[in-house]
Design a protein around this motif. Structure first.
Motif, PDB file in Angstrom:
ATOM      1  N   ARG A 154      53.073  46.405 -44.699  1.00  0.00           N
ATOM      2  CA  ARG A 154      52.498  46.433 -43.361  1.00  0.00           C
ATOM      3  C   ARG A 154      51.524  45.280 -43.225  1.00  0.00           C
ATOM      4  O   ARG A 154      50.753  45.016 -44.155  1.00  0.00           O
ATOM      5  CB  ARG A 154      51.768  47.752 -43.113  1.00  0.00           C
ATOM      6  CG  ARG A 154      50.975  47.780 -41.816  1.00  0.00           C
ATOM      7  CD  ARG A 154      50.106  49.027 -41.707  1.00  0.00           C
ATOM      8  NE  ARG A 154      49.207  48.948 -40.582  1.00  0.00           N
ATOM      9  CZ  ARG A 154      48.269  49.848 -40.298  1.00  0.00           C
ATOM     10  NH1 ARG A 154      48.117  50.913 -41.084  1.00  0.00           N
ATOM     11  NH2 ARG A 154      47.490  49.705 -39.251  1.00  0.00           N
ATOM     12  N   LEU A 155      51.549  44.609 -42.076  1.00  0.00           N
ATOM     13  CA  LEU A 155      50.569  43.566 -41.804  1.00  0.00           C
ATOM     14  C   LEU A 155      49.349  44.188 -41.138  1.00  0.00           C
ATOM     15  O   LEU A 155      49.446  44.750 -40.039  1.00  0.00           O
ATOM     16  CB  LEU A 155      51.155  42.501 -40.864  1.00  0.00           C
ATOM     17  CG  LEU A 155      52.052  41.438 -41.481  1.00  0.00           C
ATOM     18  CD1 LEU A 155      52.516  40.476 -40.395  1.00  0.00           C
ATOM     19  CD2 LEU A 155      51.345  40.677 -42.588  1.00  0.00           C
ATOM     20  N   TRP A 156      48.209  44.044 -41.765  1.00  0.00           N
ATOM     21  CA  TRP A 156      46.983  44.607 -41.214  1.00  0.00           C
ATOM     22  C   TRP A 156      46.303  43.658 -40.236  1.00  0.00           C
ATOM     23  O   TRP A 156      45.505  44.095 -39.406  1.00  0.00           O
ATOM     24  CB  TRP A 156      46.031  44.974 -42.354  1.00  0.00           C
ATOM     25  CG  TRP A 156      46.570  46.106 -43.176  1.00  0.00           C
ATOM     26  CD1 TRP A 156      47.397  46.028 -44.252  1.00  0.00           C
ATOM     27  CD2 TRP A 156      46.356  47.504 -42.948  1.00  0.00           C
ATOM     28  NE1 TRP A 156      47.716  47.275 -44.723  1.00  0.00           N
ATOM     29  CE2 TRP A 156      47.065  48.215 -43.939  1.00  0.00           C
ATOM     30  CE3 TRP A 156      45.601  48.228 -42.007  1.00  0.00           C
ATOM     31  CZ2 TRP A 156      47.079  49.602 -44.026  1.00  0.00           C
ATOM     32  CZ3 TRP A 156      45.599  49.612 -42.094  1.00  0.00           C
ATOM     33  CH2 TRP A 156      46.331  50.289 -43.087  1.00  0.00           C
ATOM     34  N   THR A 157      46.581  42.384 -40.339  1.00  0.00           N
ATOM     35  CA  THR A 157      46.036  41.388 -39.419  1.00  0.00           C
ATOM     36  C   THR A 157      47.199  40.734 -38.682  1.00  0.00           C
ATOM     37  O   THR A 157      48.033  40.069 -39.313  1.00  0.00           O
ATOM     38  CB  THR A 157      45.224  40.324 -40.173  1.00  0.00           C
ATOM     39  OG1 THR A 157      44.098  40.948 -40.796  1.00  0.00           O
ATOM     40  CG2 THR A 157      44.741  39.226 -39.232  1.00  0.00           C
ATOM     41  N   ARG A 158      47.248  40.964 -37.370  1.00  0.00           N
ATOM     42  CA  ARG A 158      48.357  40.438 -36.573  1.00  0.00           C
ATOM     43  C   ARG A 158      47.831  39.799 -35.297  1.00  0.00           C
ATOM     44  O   ARG A 158      46.866  40.286 -34.704  1.00  0.00           O
ATOM     45  CB  ARG A 158      49.332  41.564 -36.188  1.00  0.00           C
ATOM     46  CG  ARG A 158      50.055  42.207 -37.352  1.00  0.00           C
ATOM     47  CD  ARG A 158      51.109  43.203 -36.860  1.00  0.00           C
ATOM     48  NE  ARG A 158      50.515  44.297 -36.096  1.00  0.00           N
ATOM     49  CZ  ARG A 158      50.771  44.565 -34.819  1.00  0.00           C
ATOM     50  NH1 ARG A 158      51.616  43.815 -34.133  1.00  0.00           N
ATOM     51  NH2 ARG A 158      50.168  45.583 -34.216  1.00  0.00           N
ATOM     52  N   PRO A 159      48.470  38.726 -34.835  1.00  0.00           N
ATOM     53  CA  PRO A 159      48.077  38.124 -33.558  1.00  0.00           C
ATOM     54  C   PRO A 159      48.582  38.969 -32.387  1.00  0.00           C
ATOM     55  O   PRO A 159      49.550  39.716 -32.519  1.00  0.00           O
ATOM     56  CB  PRO A 159      48.773  36.764 -33.591  1.00  0.00           C
ATOM     57  CG  PRO A 159      49.978  36.987 -34.451  1.00  0.00           C
ATOM     58  CD  PRO A 159      49.573  37.999 -35.483  1.00  0.00           C
ATOM     59  N   GLU A 160      47.922  38.842 -31.258  1.00  0.00           N
ATOM     60  CA  GLU A 160      48.372  39.567 -30.068  1.00  0.00           C
ATOM     61  C   GLU A 160      49.772  39.124 -29.664  1.00  0.00           C
ATOM     62  O   GLU A 160      50.600  39.942 -29.247  1.00  0.00           O
ATOM     63  CB  GLU A 160      47.394  39.352 -28.912  1.00  0.00           C
ATOM     64  CG  GLU A 160      46.035  40.017 -29.122  1.00  0.00           C
ATOM     65  CD  GLU A 160      45.149  39.885 -27.902  1.00  0.00           C
ATOM     66  OE1 GLU A 160      45.658  39.475 -26.833  1.00  0.00           O
ATOM     67  OE2 GLU A 160      43.943  40.180 -28.019  1.00  0.00           O
ATOM     68  N   VAL A 161      50.027  37.825 -29.750  1.00  0.00           N
ATOM     69  CA  VAL A 161      51.355  37.276 -29.442  1.00  0.00           C
ATOM     70  C   VAL A 161      51.889  36.623 -30.713  1.00  0.00           C
ATOM     71  O   VAL A 161      51.281  35.677 -31.219  1.00  0.00           O
ATOM     72  CB  VAL A 161      51.294  36.242 -28.299  1.00  0.00           C
ATOM     73  CG1 VAL A 161      52.671  35.657 -28.036  1.00  0.00           C
ATOM     74  CG2 VAL A 161      50.718  36.871 -27.031  1.00  0.00           C
ATOM     75  N   PRO A 162      53.005  37.104 -31.270  1.00  0.00           N
ATOM     76  CA  PRO A 162      53.532  36.509 -32.499  1.00  0.00           C
ATOM     77  C   PRO A 162      53.903  35.041 -32.297  1.00  0.00           C
ATOM     78  O   PRO A 162      54.445  34.666 -31.243  1.00  0.00           O
ATOM     79  CB  PRO A 162      54.784  37.349 -32.791  1.00  0.00           C
ATOM     80  CG  PRO A 162      54.576  38.629 -32.056  1.00  0.00           C
ATOM     81  CD  PRO A 162      53.804  38.269 -30.819  1.00  0.00           C
ATOM     82  N   PRO A 163      53.622  34.192 -33.273  1.00  0.00           N
ATOM     83  CA  PRO A 163      54.077  32.802 -33.198  1.00  0.00           C
ATOM     84  C   PRO A 163      55.596  32.712 -33.096  1.00  0.00           C
ATOM     85  O   PRO A 163      56.320  33.604 -33.543  1.00  0.00           O
ATOM     86  CB  PRO A 163      53.577  32.197 -34.514  1.00  0.00           C
ATOM     87  CG  PRO A 163      52.384  33.027 -34.873  1.00  0.00           C
ATOM     88  CD  PRO A 163      52.758  34.423 -34.446  1.00  0.00           C
ATOM     89  N   ARG A 164      56.052  31.627 -32.523  1.00  0.00           N
ATOM     90  CA  ARG A 164      57.494  31.422 -32.374  1.00  0.00           C
ATOM     91  C   ARG A 164      58.153  31.210 -33.733  1.00  0.00           C
ATOM     92  O   ARG A 164      57.607  30.518 -34.595  1.00  0.00           O
ATOM     93  CB  ARG A 164      57.792  30.211 -31.485  1.00  0.00           C
ATOM     94  CG  ARG A 164      57.405  30.384 -30.044  1.00  0.00           C
ATOM     95  CD  ARG A 164      57.948  29.264 -29.163  1.00  0.00           C
ATOM     96  NE  ARG A 164      57.561  27.957 -29.649  1.00  0.00           N
ATOM     97  CZ  ARG A 164      58.413  26.983 -29.967  1.00  0.00           C
ATOM     98  NH1 ARG A 164      59.720  27.169 -29.888  1.00  0.00           N
ATOM     99  NH2 ARG A 164      57.983  25.816 -30.392  1.00  0.00           N
ATOM    100  N   LEU A 165      59.320  31.801 -33.907  1.00  0.00           N
ATOM    101  CA  LEU A 165      60.162  31.571 -35.080  1.00  0.00           C
ATOM    102  C   LEU A 165      61.371  30.779 -34.614  1.00  0.00           C
ATOM    103  O   LEU A 165      62.167  31.249 -33.793  1.00  0.00           O
ATOM    104  CB  LEU A 165      60.590  32.896 -35.718  1.00  0.00           C
ATOM    105  CG  LEU A 165      59.462  33.804 -36.200  1.00  0.00           C
ATOM    106  CD1 LEU A 165      60.045  35.057 -36.844  1.00  0.00           C
ATOM    107  CD2 LEU A 165      58.525  33.082 -37.167  1.00  0.00           C
ATOM    108  N   VAL A 166      61.509  29.590 -35.139  1.00  0.00           N
ATOM    109  CA  VAL A 166      62.488  28.618 -34.673  1.00  0.00           C
ATOM    110  C   VAL A 166      63.605  28.500 -35.700  1.00  0.00           C
ATOM    111  O   VAL A 166      63.369  28.595 -36.911  1.00  0.00           O
ATOM    112  CB  VAL A 166      61.795  27.251 -34.444  1.00  0.00           C
ATOM    113  CG1 VAL A 166      62.803  26.162 -34.113  1.00  0.00           C
ATOM    114  CG2 VAL A 166      60.748  27.377 -33.333  1.00  0.00           C
ATOM    115  N   GLY A 167      64.818  28.271 -35.242  1.00  0.00           N
ATOM    116  CA  GLY A 167      65.940  28.055 -36.142  1.00  0.00           C
ATOM    117  C   GLY A 167      66.012  26.606 -36.593  1.00  0.00           C
ATOM    118  O   GLY A 167      65.975  25.691 -35.768  1.00  0.00           O
TER     119      GLY A 167
END
Length: 323
Positions: A154-167
């Motif tokens: 589990r991630l205990w520290t997360r951003p409000e908006v996840p960063p983009r994951l690019v192909g």
């Protein structure tokens, strides 16, 4: 507006000098930056390979850039660790970080001692890794038993908006697979037909988000100097192509295979130019294949002369051509 970005190569520039270079890139007018994430250089003459994730924190803290990294989760990096790194940078620098995910290369991944899988297995492992990273960024508790094993993460520290994951894709087949999960696409320069096939495969498969291209180049005030830089630092380019590139584990093997590369071969592998106007025309032509922007990678160890020229000549010409 077309994005004109700067690529930061950890393989041949020490991390302190690379930090100064990305700061200079902002000053001279680049819009954004990205970096490689290598364990080893491509050859002995490159001679560097700093840790990308440490450097990213410093680069984001000392510029206003959006910054991305090309990463291969699944072997050298457990995807839960990548999720934590992505989340932490996302919290510290909201909206300014993205990660391009690919299936990896043996030169970086062999160090774990695990067997290097075939391409189909690596592609399947990447998909599992992406699912783990996305689930963790969404706040899920993840347990998985497969090509990637995860236990109650589990991630205990997360951003409000996840960063983009690019192909990250070199071929049309890889681009089509990435369309199912990616928030955009990054590829490398090829022929016009190759690049259009990559973009088309991504879009036809439902891929959304911007498509960017990384352009390798060697610039110097004279043609002879530009050729010499390219031959010293990037001669593996014309000698070793995918899929062989993905399966070689030792920089010495890249050096062996590229020992006989000469000026004509190197000119066919990257943009070797001393004329800023001609270089701008060539870059604009690549972007015109359907890209939303380009990240420029000068392959020389000393980035200062290229950056100075880019600020006064290359970037203004490109902005005019791409307006």
């Amino acid at each position: 507006m077309t994005l004109l970005g700067y690529h930061c190569s950890h393989e041949n520039v020490p991390p302190d000098a690379l930090l100064a270079a990305v700061q200079a890139a902002e000053r001279v007018g680049f819009d954004a930056a990205m970096c490689s994430d290598h364990w080893a250089p491509w050859g002995a003459d490159q001679g560097e390979s700093g840790f990308a994730w440490t450097w990213l924190g410093a680069a984001l803290a000392t510029t206003r850039f959006t910054l991305g990294v090309v990463n291969a989760p699944g072997q050298r990096y457990h995807p839960a660790i990548i999720a934590q790194a992505v989340a932490t940078l996302g919290v510290m620098f909201p909206g300014r970080f993205w990660a391009a995910l690919g299936s990896g290369e043996a030169i970086n991944e062999h160090i774990t001692g695990a067997a290097w899988p075939d391409k189909s297995t690596r592609d399947a492992r990447l998909l599992e890794a992406v699912e783990v990273i996305r689930d963790l960024l969404d706040g899920d508790v993840v347990t998985r038993d497969g090509l990637v094993d995860v236990h109650e993460a589990r991630l205990w520290t997360r951003p409000e908006v996840p960063p983009r994951l690019v192909g990250a894709a070199v071929t049309a087949e890889t681009a089509a697979r990435a369309a199912g999960w990616a928030d955009g696409l990054i590829t490398v320069v090829g022929s016009d037909d190759e690049m259009r096939r990559v973009i088309g495969a991504y879009r036809d498969a439902g891929g959304e988000g911007p498509c960017h291209v990384q352009i390798h180049l060697s610039w110097a005030p004279t043609d002879g100097e530009a050729v010499a830089i390219a031959l010293e630092q990037w001669r593996h380019g014309p000698a070793v192509k995918p899929p062989e590139t993905w399966d070689i584990a030792d920089p010495a093997e890249f050096d062996r295979r590229s020992a006989d590369v000469g000026p004509e071969e190197i000119r066919g592998s990257l943009f070797v130019e001393h004329d800023p106007a001609r270089l701008a025309d060539r870059i604009a032509s690549v972007v015109g294949a359907g890209f939303d922007g380009a990240y420029l990678h000068h392959v020389g160890r000393d980035q200062a002369p290229f950056l100075a020229m880019a600020g006064t000549e290359l970037l203004p010409r490109l902005r005019e051509a791409l307006a």
